[in-house]
Design a protein around this motif. Structure first.
Motif, PDB file in Angstrom:
ATOM      1  N   GLY A  23      51.019   5.058   4.027  1.00  0.00           N
ATOM      2  CA  GLY A  23      51.847   4.655   5.158  1.00  0.00           C
ATOM      3  C   GLY A  23      52.817   3.547   4.788  1.00  0.00           C
ATOM      4  O   GLY A  23      53.973   3.534   5.246  1.00  0.00           O
ATOM      5  N   LEU A  24      52.369   2.607   3.949  1.00  0.00           N
ATOM      6  CA  LEU A  24      53.280   1.553   3.499  1.00  0.00           C
ATOM      7  C   LEU A  24      54.404   2.120   2.635  1.00  0.00           C
ATOM      8  O   LEU A  24      55.552   1.681   2.725  1.00  0.00           O
ATOM      9  CB  LEU A  24      52.498   0.493   2.718  1.00  0.00           C
ATOM     10  CG  LEU A  24      51.588  -0.435   3.528  1.00  0.00           C
ATOM     11  CD1 LEU A  24      50.909  -1.429   2.603  1.00  0.00           C
ATOM     12  CD2 LEU A  24      52.365  -1.166   4.612  1.00  0.00           C
ATOM     13  N   PHE A  25      54.076   3.099   1.787  1.00  0.00           N
ATOM     14  CA  PHE A  25      55.113   3.759   0.999  1.00  0.00           C
ATOM     15  C   PHE A  25      56.148   4.401   1.921  1.00  0.00           C
ATOM     16  O   PHE A  25      57.367   4.288   1.702  1.00  0.00           O
ATOM     17  CB  PHE A  25      54.486   4.821   0.092  1.00  0.00           C
ATOM     18  CG  PHE A  25      54.174   4.320  -1.290  1.00  0.00           C
ATOM     19  CD1 PHE A  25      55.195   3.967  -2.167  1.00  0.00           C
ATOM     20  CD2 PHE A  25      52.867   4.212  -1.714  1.00  0.00           C
ATOM     21  CE1 PHE A  25      54.904   3.515  -3.436  1.00  0.00           C
ATOM     22  CE2 PHE A  25      52.568   3.755  -2.986  1.00  0.00           C
ATOM     23  CZ  PHE A  25      53.580   3.404  -3.856  1.00  0.00           C
ATOM     24  N   ALA A  26      55.653   5.110   2.938  1.00  0.00           N
ATOM     25  CA  ALA A  26      56.571   5.778   3.864  1.00  0.00           C
ATOM     26  C   ALA A  26      57.432   4.769   4.612  1.00  0.00           C
ATOM     27  O   ALA A  26      58.646   4.953   4.765  1.00  0.00           O
ATOM     28  CB  ALA A  26      55.777   6.637   4.846  1.00  0.00           C
ATOM     29  N   GLY A  27      56.802   3.691   5.088  1.00  0.00           N
ATOM     30  CA  GLY A  27      57.567   2.676   5.806  1.00  0.00           C
ATOM     31  C   GLY A  27      58.593   1.989   4.931  1.00  0.00           C
ATOM     32  O   GLY A  27      59.669   1.601   5.406  1.00  0.00           O
ATOM     33  N   THR A  28      58.283   1.839   3.644  1.00  0.00           N
ATOM     34  CA  THR A  28      59.228   1.199   2.738  1.00  0.00           C
ATOM     35  C   THR A  28      60.450   2.074   2.483  1.00  0.00           C
ATOM     36  O   THR A  28      61.579   1.576   2.368  1.00  0.00           O
ATOM     37  CB  THR A  28      58.534   0.865   1.408  1.00  0.00           C
ATOM     38  OG1 THR A  28      57.384   0.050   1.671  1.00  0.00           O
ATOM     39  CG2 THR A  28      59.463   0.114   0.476  1.00  0.00           C
ATOM     40  N   LEU A  29      60.236   3.386   2.393  1.00  0.00           N
ATOM     41  CA  LEU A  29      61.325   4.291   2.040  1.00  0.00           C
ATOM     42  C   LEU A  29      62.094   4.830   3.238  1.00  0.00           C
ATOM     43  O   LEU A  29      63.218   5.317   3.079  1.00  0.00           O
ATOM     44  CB  LEU A  29      60.768   5.466   1.226  1.00  0.00           C
ATOM     45  CG  LEU A  29      60.096   5.093  -0.107  1.00  0.00           C
ATOM     46  CD1 LEU A  29      59.534   6.334  -0.771  1.00  0.00           C
ATOM     47  CD2 LEU A  29      61.073   4.382  -1.024  1.00  0.00           C
ATOM     48  N   ILE A  94      52.049  -3.371  -1.298  1.00  0.00           N
ATOM     49  CA  ILE A  94      51.598  -2.116  -1.920  1.00  0.00           C
ATOM     50  C   ILE A  94      50.900  -2.397  -3.243  1.00  0.00           C
ATOM     51  O   ILE A  94      49.849  -1.798  -3.547  1.00  0.00           O
ATOM     52  CB  ILE A  94      52.798  -1.172  -2.105  1.00  0.00           C
ATOM     53  CG1 ILE A  94      53.300  -0.678  -0.745  1.00  0.00           C
ATOM     54  CG2 ILE A  94      52.424   0.021  -2.984  1.00  0.00           C
ATOM     55  CD1 ILE A  94      54.581   0.124  -0.822  1.00  0.00           C
ATOM     56  N   LEU A  95      51.439  -3.300  -4.054  1.00  0.00           N
ATOM     57  CA  LEU A  95      50.819  -3.628  -5.331  1.00  0.00           C
ATOM     58  C   LEU A  95      49.435  -4.251  -5.133  1.00  0.00           C
ATOM     59  O   LEU A  95      48.478  -3.912  -5.842  1.00  0.00           O
ATOM     60  CB  LEU A  95      51.715  -4.580  -6.118  1.00  0.00           C
ATOM     61  CG  LEU A  95      53.014  -3.985  -6.675  1.00  0.00           C
ATOM     62  CD1 LEU A  95      53.830  -5.074  -7.369  1.00  0.00           C
ATOM     63  CD2 LEU A  95      52.719  -2.851  -7.642  1.00  0.00           C
ATOM     64  N   ILE A  96      49.313  -5.148  -4.158  1.00  0.00           N
ATOM     65  CA  ILE A  96      48.019  -5.774  -3.884  1.00  0.00           C
ATOM     66  C   ILE A  96      47.016  -4.730  -3.401  1.00  0.00           C
ATOM     67  O   ILE A  96      45.852  -4.706  -3.832  1.00  0.00           O
ATOM     68  CB  ILE A  96      48.180  -6.900  -2.851  1.00  0.00           C
ATOM     69  CG1 ILE A  96      49.051  -8.021  -3.418  1.00  0.00           C
ATOM     70  CG2 ILE A  96      46.825  -7.465  -2.447  1.00  0.00           C
ATOM     71  CD1 ILE A  96      49.384  -9.103  -2.405  1.00  0.00           C
ATOM     72  N   ALA A  97      47.447  -3.846  -2.512  1.00  0.00           N
ATOM     73  CA  ALA A  97      46.541  -2.816  -1.992  1.00  0.00           C
ATOM     74  C   ALA A  97      46.134  -1.831  -3.085  1.00  0.00           C
ATOM     75  O   ALA A  97      44.988  -1.360  -3.099  1.00  0.00           O
ATOM     76  CB  ALA A  97      47.212  -2.081  -0.835  1.00  0.00           C
ATOM     77  N   MET A  98      47.030  -1.509  -4.000  1.00  0.00           N
ATOM     78  CA  MET A  98      46.675  -0.599  -5.095  1.00  0.00           C
ATOM     79  C   MET A  98      45.666  -1.252  -6.035  1.00  0.00           C
ATOM     80  O   MET A  98      44.754  -0.583  -6.553  1.00  0.00           O
ATOM     81  CB  MET A  98      47.926  -0.173  -5.848  1.00  0.00           C
ATOM     82  CG  MET A  98      48.836   0.743  -5.056  1.00  0.00           C
ATOM     83  SD  MET A  98      50.303   1.272  -5.977  1.00  0.00           S
ATOM     84  CE  MET A  98      49.549   2.279  -7.249  1.00  0.00           C
ATOM     85  N   GLY A  99      45.799  -2.542  -6.264  1.00  0.00           N
ATOM     86  CA  GLY A  99      44.782  -3.246  -7.039  1.00  0.00           C
ATOM     87  C   GLY A  99      43.434  -3.239  -6.343  1.00  0.00           C
ATOM     88  O   GLY A  99      42.386  -3.090  -6.984  1.00  0.00           O
ATOM     89  N   ALA A 143      46.811  -7.973   1.612  1.00  0.00           N
ATOM     90  CA  ALA A 143      47.898  -6.997   1.679  1.00  0.00           C
ATOM     91  C   ALA A 143      48.287  -6.701   3.123  1.00  0.00           C
ATOM     92  O   ALA A 143      49.474  -6.561   3.447  1.00  0.00           O
ATOM     93  CB  ALA A 143      47.489  -5.708   0.971  1.00  0.00           C
ATOM     94  N   GLY A 144      47.299  -6.612   4.006  1.00  0.00           N
ATOM     95  CA  GLY A 144      47.605  -6.393   5.423  1.00  0.00           C
ATOM     96  C   GLY A 144      48.373  -7.551   6.030  1.00  0.00           C
ATOM     97  O   GLY A 144      49.303  -7.346   6.828  1.00  0.00           O
ATOM     98  N   THR A 145      48.014  -8.766   5.650  1.00  0.00           N
ATOM     99  CA  THR A 145      48.726  -9.936   6.166  1.00  0.00           C
ATOM    100  C   THR A 145      50.167  -9.987   5.668  1.00  0.00           C
ATOM    101  O   THR A 145      51.097 -10.282   6.432  1.00  0.00           O
ATOM    102  CB  THR A 145      47.982 -11.214   5.752  1.00  0.00           C
ATOM    103  OG1 THR A 145      46.627 -11.157   6.209  1.00  0.00           O
ATOM    104  CG2 THR A 145      48.647 -12.445   6.343  1.00  0.00           C
ATOM    105  N   VAL A 146      50.353  -9.663   4.375  1.00  0.00           N
ATOM    106  CA  VAL A 146      51.699  -9.702   3.796  1.00  0.00           C
ATOM    107  C   VAL A 146      52.616  -8.670   4.435  1.00  0.00           C
ATOM    108  O   VAL A 146      53.813  -8.914   4.630  1.00  0.00           O
ATOM    109  CB  VAL A 146      51.615  -9.491   2.273  1.00  0.00           C
ATOM    110  CG1 VAL A 146      52.996  -9.316   1.664  1.00  0.00           C
ATOM    111  CG2 VAL A 146      50.911 -10.675   1.609  1.00  0.00           C
ATOM    112  N   ILE A 179      53.252  -1.235  10.828  1.00  0.00           N
ATOM    113  CA  ILE A 179      52.234  -1.995  11.561  1.00  0.00           C
ATOM    114  C   ILE A 179      50.916  -1.225  11.597  1.00  0.00           C
ATOM    115  O   ILE A 179      49.830  -1.798  11.424  1.00  0.00           O
ATOM    116  CB  ILE A 179      52.734  -2.316  12.979  1.00  0.00           C
ATOM    117  CG1 ILE A 179      53.891  -3.322  12.915  1.00  0.00           C
ATOM    118  CG2 ILE A 179      51.611  -2.857  13.849  1.00  0.00           C
ATOM    119  CD1 ILE A 179      54.496  -3.657  14.257  1.00  0.00           C
ATOM    120  N   ALA A 180      50.980   0.088  11.796  1.00  0.00           N
ATOM    121  CA  ALA A 180      49.760   0.899  11.783  1.00  0.00           C
ATOM    122  C   ALA A 180      49.116   0.891  10.397  1.00  0.00           C
ATOM    123  O   ALA A 180      47.882   0.838  10.278  1.00  0.00           O
ATOM    124  CB  ALA A 180      50.084   2.332  12.218  1.00  0.00           C
ATOM    125  N   SER A 181      49.926   0.932   9.351  1.00  0.00           N
ATOM    126  CA  SER A 181      49.379   0.892   7.996  1.00  0.00           C
ATOM    127  C   SER A 181      48.721  -0.458   7.712  1.00  0.00           C
ATOM    128  O   SER A 181      47.668  -0.522   7.062  1.00  0.00           O
ATOM    129  CB  SER A 181      50.486   1.167   6.981  1.00  0.00           C
ATOM    130  OG  SER A 181      51.070   2.432   7.200  1.00  0.00           O
TER     131      SER A 181
END
Length: 244
Positions: A23-29, A94-99, A143-146, A179-181
């Motif tokens: 969802g973050l990827f989608a929101g970013t793009l 996204i980087l933090i969540a992937m880690g 990651a959610g806070t950021v 926000i949902a992500s």
């Protein structure tokens, strides 16, 4: 519930984390963070809507799916502070969540494929599953806070633009997706924290190994006295006395 098993909570949190990162990827793009509605009173012309994203900008007439103007260099000339902050915040999130996903996967694989009796020679290299999931939960929360804070700021900044200029600005559905992500990331962290608190005894530190001491390890301490079992250095050496 024990930490050494892969439970539904850890699997569910891993899947929820994957969905949140997607969802973050989608929101970013998505080029749908803000809409600028331009209404004309000329009957021979159509209303124009400008869709503003983090990286591109697209202008469309009402009823048309094609972009009249597609600006691919918008990312370098963003003049709106909230979108500029999101350009840095979302990729970082996204980087933090992937880690965190990587740590969660390591913890699950360690609990699923390891042996019940550890190799003493590799004791320093053992992966602590509870520690992996706890740190992953903290990273998911970060990651959610950021990602959540600047996404909510877009809503208030949109109100600021409408007050400063005409009320023609509207935030689009990319805000809701992000926000949902972010909420999914918080849910993932909550599930991992619940799993950790339920399976791990609270007085013990999270870096303590999860392996139970096998019975074979206790048999080596039987020839020694109670004092030698308390210390690894002090060992009682039996003395044999000869009587004449």
């Amino acid at each position: 519930m024990g930490c050494r098993d892969v439970h539904a909570a850890t699997v569910l949190s891993f899947l929820c984390g994957i969905a949140s990162v997607a969802g973050l990827f989608a929101g970013t793009l998505l080029p749908n963070w803000r809409k600028l509605r331009l209404i004309t009173f000329n009957r021979n012309e159509k209303n124009l809507t400008v869709y503003t994203g983090l990286w591109v900008k697209c202008a469309r007439y009402d009823g048309s799916s094609d972009c009249l103007m597609y600006d691919t260099t918008w990312y370098s000339s963003v003049d709106q502070l909230d979108l500029r902050v999101l350009q840095f915040a979302l990729p970082l999130s996204i980087l933090i969540a992937m880690g965190a996903l990587l740590l969660c996967l390591i913890g699950m694989c360690n609990t699923a494929f390891r042996s019940s009796v550890p190799n003493i020679k590799l004791a320093k290299c053992l992966v602590n599953s509870a520690g992996c999931h706890l740190v992953a939960g903290l990273l998911f929360f970060l990651a959610g806070t950021v990602s959540l804070s600047p996404s909510i700021w877009v809503i208030f900044y949109n109100m600021h633009l409408n007050k400063k200029f005409d009320p023609v600005f509207m935030f689009d559905y990319a805000v809701y997706v992000t926000i949902a992500s972010a909420g999914g990331l918080f849910m993932t962290a909550f599930l991992l924290f619940i799993w950790y608190c339920a399976c791990k005894s609270l007085p013990s530190p999270f870096w303590q190994p999860l392996y139970p001491h096998p019975s074979s390890m206790h048999t080596y301490s039987q020839p020694y006295s109670a004092r030698s079992r308390l210390s690894a250095i002090e060992i009682d050496i039996p003395v044999v006395s000869h009587t004449t």
